[in-house]
Design a protein around this motif. Structure first.
Motif, short mmCIF file in Angstrom:
data_model
loop_
_atom_site.label_atom_id
_atom_site.label_comp_id
_atom_site.label_asym_id
_atom_site.label_seq_id
_atom_site.Cartn_x
_atom_site.Cartn_y
_atom_site.Cartn_z
N SER A 1 9.11 2.67 10.64
CA SER A 1 9.47 3.76 9.74
C SER A 1 10.17 4.83 10.56
CB SER A 1 8.23 4.33 9.05
OG SER A 1 7.32 4.86 10.01
N ASP B 1 4.69 -2.10 11.72
CA ASP B 1 5.40 -1.35 10.69
C ASP B 1 6.44 -0.47 11.34
OD1 ASP B 1 3.78 -2.37 8.61
OD2 ASP B 1 2.25 -0.87 9.02
N ARG C 1 13.40 8.58 -1.15
CA ARG C 1 13.54 8.58 0.30
C ARG C 1 14.70 9.44 0.81
NH1 ARG C 1 13.80 2.73 2.55
NH2 ARG C 1 15.36 2.49 0.91
N ASN D 1 14.40 9.02 4.73
CA ASN D 1 13.20 8.41 5.28
C ASN D 1 13.26 6.90 5.09
OD1 ASN D 1 11.58 10.89 5.95
ND2 ASN D 1 11.86 11.25 3.77
#
Length: 371
Positions: free
Chosen positions: A28, A26, A319, A370
């Motif tokens: 991020s 993942d 975000r 984000n």
């Protein structure tokens, strides 16, 4: 035609394993930049306008099911800057920017909780992150709560060489205990002229308990750094921290209290810090303010400070948000606390520019995304 078939076969042979190897990764992170007007209130550094990168980072992480309720987990966090400013956390051997400069570890998790090895936020540091309305902005509470100094690691750390255990949450109650070694691999923490990575190295430990259930959050933590390992003339510095938060309707209130003893290994160098914060949500807008007070060091007059911050966040989406802030620190004549440190990248009121008794102030407008 035959060459095309061979090329396709080779591409498939190499692409399939590569995809399989990264299928559980993942990605991020966060981009956090601001335009600031920062006035250090000193002769050497007055008001300046600049662009700051504030703890911008990217995270790669993943896990593997090992069966029987057990899983392996890992994470690599990297802080980066988009100019001359970026992550400023260089304690305990951490690099300010660069690969694995953030929380980077490997571990195991299951019904028993989680065990990690590597580098991660101290559980005591995480208490202040839960109560700070201005994290990674000007007015960050770490300007006053870190209270480090020469020979000191400070009390908002991300220690290297760490083993940590976190319990599973039980009706909102959880806890973390961490041990970290070789904290003085940088001379700033060693109290000696050169770093020390032997059995005389500075080590430490921290523990914190958290209760989060509905609108209520409570946390209590304790951390100690055994500076005497490296220098027998030093005492072991330690801190006790209490955090609380409560949400009612569109309001949220937070508070933090800490008492640090023998700061930087100096016997009797004690300081109390406390702070209050409040936020009010109006749709996409969060109005917020906080006040922090650092008491005198070892009851020596005129060595404390007060920091004020007010601001607003405007969410453009889940975000992305805009941030606006004003922050000021009112230093006593013998104190030199900033309003621009913590996770904010640009801190002109630092080092030789941190003149005791100055009152740094700043305005900031930023964008946080984000991903």
């Amino acid at each position: 035609m035959q060459k095309k078939l061979i090329a396709l076969a080779l591409a498939s042979a190499f692409a399939a394993p590569a995809f399989a190897a990264t299928s559980n990764v993942d990605i991020s992170g966060q981009l956090n930049l601001s335009v600031d007007y920062l006035d250090s209130d000193t002769v050497t550094n007055g008001g300046n306008v600049g662009v700051s990168s504030n703890a911008s980072n990217i995270i790669f992480k993943g896990s593997e099911d090992l069966g029987g309720g057990l899983k392996a987990l890992w994470q690599i966090q990297t802080y980066f800057s988009t100019g001359g400013t970026g992550n400023t956390d260089s304690t305990n051997g951490s690099a300010p920017d660069g690969v694995s400069s953030g929380n980077t570890f490997v571990g195991l998790g299951g019904g028993f909780g989680t065990v990690i090895l590597g580098k991660n936020e101290s559980p005591v540091k995480m208490l202040s992150r839960k109560t700070d309305f201005f994290g990674n902005q000007i007015g960050d509470s770490r300007n006053l709560t870190s209270v480090g100094g020469t020979n000191s690691a400070g009390f908002d750390t991300r220690p290297n060489n760490q083993v940590a255990y976190t319990t599973p949450s039980m009706s909102g109650l959880s806890g973390t205990v961490a041990y970290f070694s070789n904290m003085n691999t940088t001379a700033a923490v060693s109290g000696t002229a050169s770093p020390d990575a032997t059995d005389k190295s500075v080590d430490g430990w921290a523990a914190a308990g958290n209760y989060e259930n509905g609108p209520l959050m409570l946390g209590l933590g304790y951390e100690t750094h055994n500076l005497s390992n490296a220098n027998a003339a030093l005492s072991d510095e330690k801190v006790l921290r209490l955090a609380a938060g409560y949400a009612i309707g569109n309001f949220k209130f937070t508070g933090l209290y800490q008492k640090a003893d023998d700061i930087a290994g100096i016997n009797g160098a004690d300081r109390k810090v406390w702070g209050l914060g409040a936020g009010y949500n109006m749709g996409n807008i969060l109005l917020k303010a906080q006040y922090y007070d650092a008491g005198d060091l070892n009851s020596v007059s005129n060595t404390g400070a007060q920091m004020y911050a007010i601001g607003a966040d405007y969410s453009l989406s889940k975000r992305t948000k805009l941030q606006f802030a004003y922050a000021a620190t009112d230093n006593d004549s013998g104190a030199a606390f900033s309003a621009f440190g913590g996770g904010h990248g640009d801190n002109p009121y630092s080092g030789a520019n941190a003149t005791a008794g100055a009152n740094p102030t700043g305005f900031s407008m930023g964008v946080v995304h984000n991903f």
